[in-house]
Design a protein around this motif. Structure first.
Motif, PDB file in Angstrom:
ATOM      1  N   VAL A  96     -56.580 -91.316  31.042  1.00 26.31           N
ATOM      2  CA  VAL A  96     -56.610 -91.278  32.506  1.00 26.31           C
ATOM      3  C   VAL A  96     -56.449 -92.701  33.024  1.00 26.31           C
ATOM      4  CG1 VAL A  96     -58.083 -89.235  32.655  1.00 26.31           C
ATOM      5  CG2 VAL A  96     -59.138 -91.513  32.566  1.00 26.31           C
ATOM      6  N   TYR A  97     -56.118 -92.817  34.298  1.00 25.06           N
ATOM      7  CA  TYR A  97     -56.198 -94.105  34.972  1.00 25.06           C
ATOM      8  C   TYR A  97     -57.617 -94.281  35.502  1.00 25.06           C
ATOM      9  CZ  TYR A  97     -51.070 -94.319  35.083  1.00 25.06           C
ATOM     10  OH  TYR A  97     -49.739 -94.365  34.737  1.00 25.06           O
ATOM     11  N   HIS A 117     -56.776-104.543  33.228  1.00 27.38           N
ATOM     12  CA  HIS A 117     -57.267-105.099  31.975  1.00 27.38           C
ATOM     13  C   HIS A 117     -58.290-104.154  31.349  1.00 27.38           C
ATOM     14  CE1 HIS A 117     -56.041-108.669  34.413  1.00 27.38           C
ATOM     15  NE2 HIS A 117     -55.401-108.937  33.296  1.00 27.38           N
ATOM     16  N   LEU A 118     -58.053-103.738  30.126  1.00 26.70           N
ATOM     17  CA  LEU A 118     -58.912-102.762  29.464  1.00 26.70           C
ATOM     18  C   LEU A 118     -59.832-103.436  28.452  1.00 26.70           C
ATOM     19  CD1 LEU A 118     -56.384 -99.841  28.949  1.00 26.70           C
ATOM     20  CD2 LEU A 118     -57.865-100.339  30.915  1.00 26.70           C
ATOM     21  N   TYR A 132     -65.868-101.333  21.598  1.00 27.54           N
ATOM     22  CA  TYR A 132     -65.352-100.706  22.814  1.00 27.54           C
ATOM     23  C   TYR A 132     -63.829-100.705  22.749  1.00 27.54           C
ATOM     24  CZ  TYR A 132     -70.077-101.458  24.580  1.00 27.54           C
ATOM     25  OH  TYR A 132     -71.429-101.453  24.741  1.00 27.54           O
ATOM     26  N   ARG A 133     -63.228 -99.532  23.003  1.00 25.37           N
ATOM     27  CA  ARG A 133     -61.776 -99.401  22.993  1.00 25.37           C
ATOM     28  C   ARG A 133     -61.355 -98.529  24.181  1.00 25.37           C
ATOM     29  NH1 ARG A 133     -62.680-102.907  20.156  1.00 25.37           N
ATOM     30  NH2 ARG A 133     -61.935-103.369  18.035  1.00 25.37           N
ATOM     31  N   GLU A 134     -61.372 -99.138  25.370  1.00 28.81           N
ATOM     32  CA  GLU A 134     -61.019 -98.368  26.563  1.00 28.81           C
ATOM     33  C   GLU A 134     -59.602 -97.820  26.495  1.00 28.81           C
ATOM     34  OE1 GLU A 134     -63.738 -99.804  30.305  1.00 28.81           O
ATOM     35  OE2 GLU A 134     -61.793-100.768  30.059  1.00 28.81           O
ATOM     36  N   SER A 135     -58.719 -98.532  25.803  1.00 30.99           N
ATOM     37  CA  SER A 135     -57.325 -98.100  25.765  1.00 30.99           C
ATOM     38  C   SER A 135     -57.138 -96.772  25.041  1.00 30.99           C
ATOM     39  CB  SER A 135     -56.452 -99.171  25.109  1.00 30.99           C
ATOM     40  OG  SER A 135     -56.863 -99.410  23.768  1.00 30.99           O
ATOM     41  N   ALA A 140     -53.706 -98.433  31.125  1.00 36.56           N
ATOM     42  CA  ALA A 140     -53.719 -99.608  31.983  1.00 36.56           C
ATOM     43  C   ALA A 140     -52.785 -99.395  33.168  1.00 36.56           C
ATOM     44  CB  ALA A 140     -53.292-100.845  31.199  1.00 36.56           C
ATOM     45  N   GLY A 141     -53.238 -99.806  34.344  1.00 37.38           N
ATOM     46  CA  GLY A 141     -52.387 -99.718  35.512  1.00 37.38           C
ATOM     47  C   GLY A 141     -51.265-100.736  35.449  1.00 37.38           C
ATOM     48  N   GLU A 142     -50.200-100.460  36.160  1.00 40.66           N
ATOM     49  CA  GLU A 142     -49.140-101.440  36.276  1.00 40.66           C
ATOM     50  C   GLU A 142     -49.674-102.651  37.029  1.00 40.66           C
ATOM     51  OE1 GLU A 142     -46.018-101.478  35.035  1.00 40.66           O
ATOM     52  OE2 GLU A 142     -46.654 -99.698  33.928  1.00 40.66           O
TER      53      GLU A 142
END
Length: 274
Positions: A96-97, A117-118, A132-135, A140-142
């Protein structure tokens, strides 16, 4: 008076419970005279697993969380910054964004910023390493510089880990931002070491007010967040802070004459040569 609010929450794995808490503290902010209230990152949900948020993904522009935000802003008559909302990524149901959304006092959405920034890091807590691995679950947003006029002033948007990238905030200031909103769920370890110094630096170097609503306490995953939600002026003075590790609201009266005075007497933004 230009009163704003930074709301601190301890969000759980129960969406309804979190929305009720957000509504309560937004109401407290409005009762305190706030014209704008900012909610923290992940205000609506912090599940037991990072993948749990995927089930709550909403289409851009509609869904239970977004409908709640629009209705609450309209009922309370205040502008609302929704720290992050899980917005669906087209053609990718695995991520998700993390979208920061802004609503006017009329309940109309006026801005969206997707976290750039993730947080893919390994935090050393001394007795263990937290990974932690948000990606894995967030796209990631443009790269974008989102500055939106509000009833209070020009607002620049960011989210949590963005705080460590000063070039983003300088670009927001160059585009007219007078306030910077940095909703977060900082870990206890990184928050204790870096949260306040980085926030005050972003305020000072960009001569902007900073609104920093945060998550606090222990969450369903066992993760501990730092809290210490605060509002800072363009000279780096902390105007208000939530010191204890519980939900609540921080109120501050923003003096925009003071902002103009700081920028006029120390015109660092005009002195840039790079």
């Amino acid at each position: 008076m230009t009163i704003v609010a930074a709301i601190q929450l301890n969000s759980t794995a129960d969406l309804a419970e979190n929305l009720a808490a957000a509504r309560h503290w937004q109401g407290a902010a409005a009762a305190g005279g706030a014209k704008l209230a900012a909610l923290p990152e992940n205000f609506a949900f912090m599940g037991k697993r990072e993948t749990d948020k995927l089930a709550l993904a909403e289409s851009d522009g509609g869904g239970p969380i977004q409908d709640f935000l629009a209705q609450t802003a309209r009922e309370l008559g205040i502008s609302v910054i929704a720290g992050t909302v899980p917005v669906a990524v087209p053609s990718d149901d695995s991520r998700v964004y993390a979208a920061s959304l802004v609503y006017s006092a009329a309940g109309r959405r006026i801005a969206r910023y997707d976290k750039i920034h993730l947080f893919d890091v390994d935090v050393d807590r001394g007795d263990r390493i937290e990974h932690y691995r948000e990606s894995n679950t967030i796209a990631a947003g443009e790269p974008a510089y989102v500055v939106v006029p509000t009833a209070v002033g020009a607002l620049g948007l960011s989210v949590c880990y963005d705080l460590r990238f000063p070039e983003l905030f300088r670009a927001l200031a160059q585009r007219g931002a007078e306030m910077l909103c940095i909703p977060a769920a900082f870990t206890q370890q990184t928050g204790e070491a870096h949260w306040e110094p980085l926030l005050r630096a972003r305020a000072i170097e960009n001569q902007c007010f900073v609104l920093a609503p945060g998550q606090c306490g222990t969450h369903a995953t066992g993760r501990q967040t730092w809290g210490h939600s605060m509002i800072i002026d363009p000279w780096g003075v902390v105007l208000g802070e939530r010191l204890d590790d519980t939900p609540g609201v921080v109120l501050a009266d923003l003096d925009f004459d003071r902002l103009r005075q700081v920028r006029a007497s120390l015109p660092a933004l005009k002195h840039r040569r790079l």
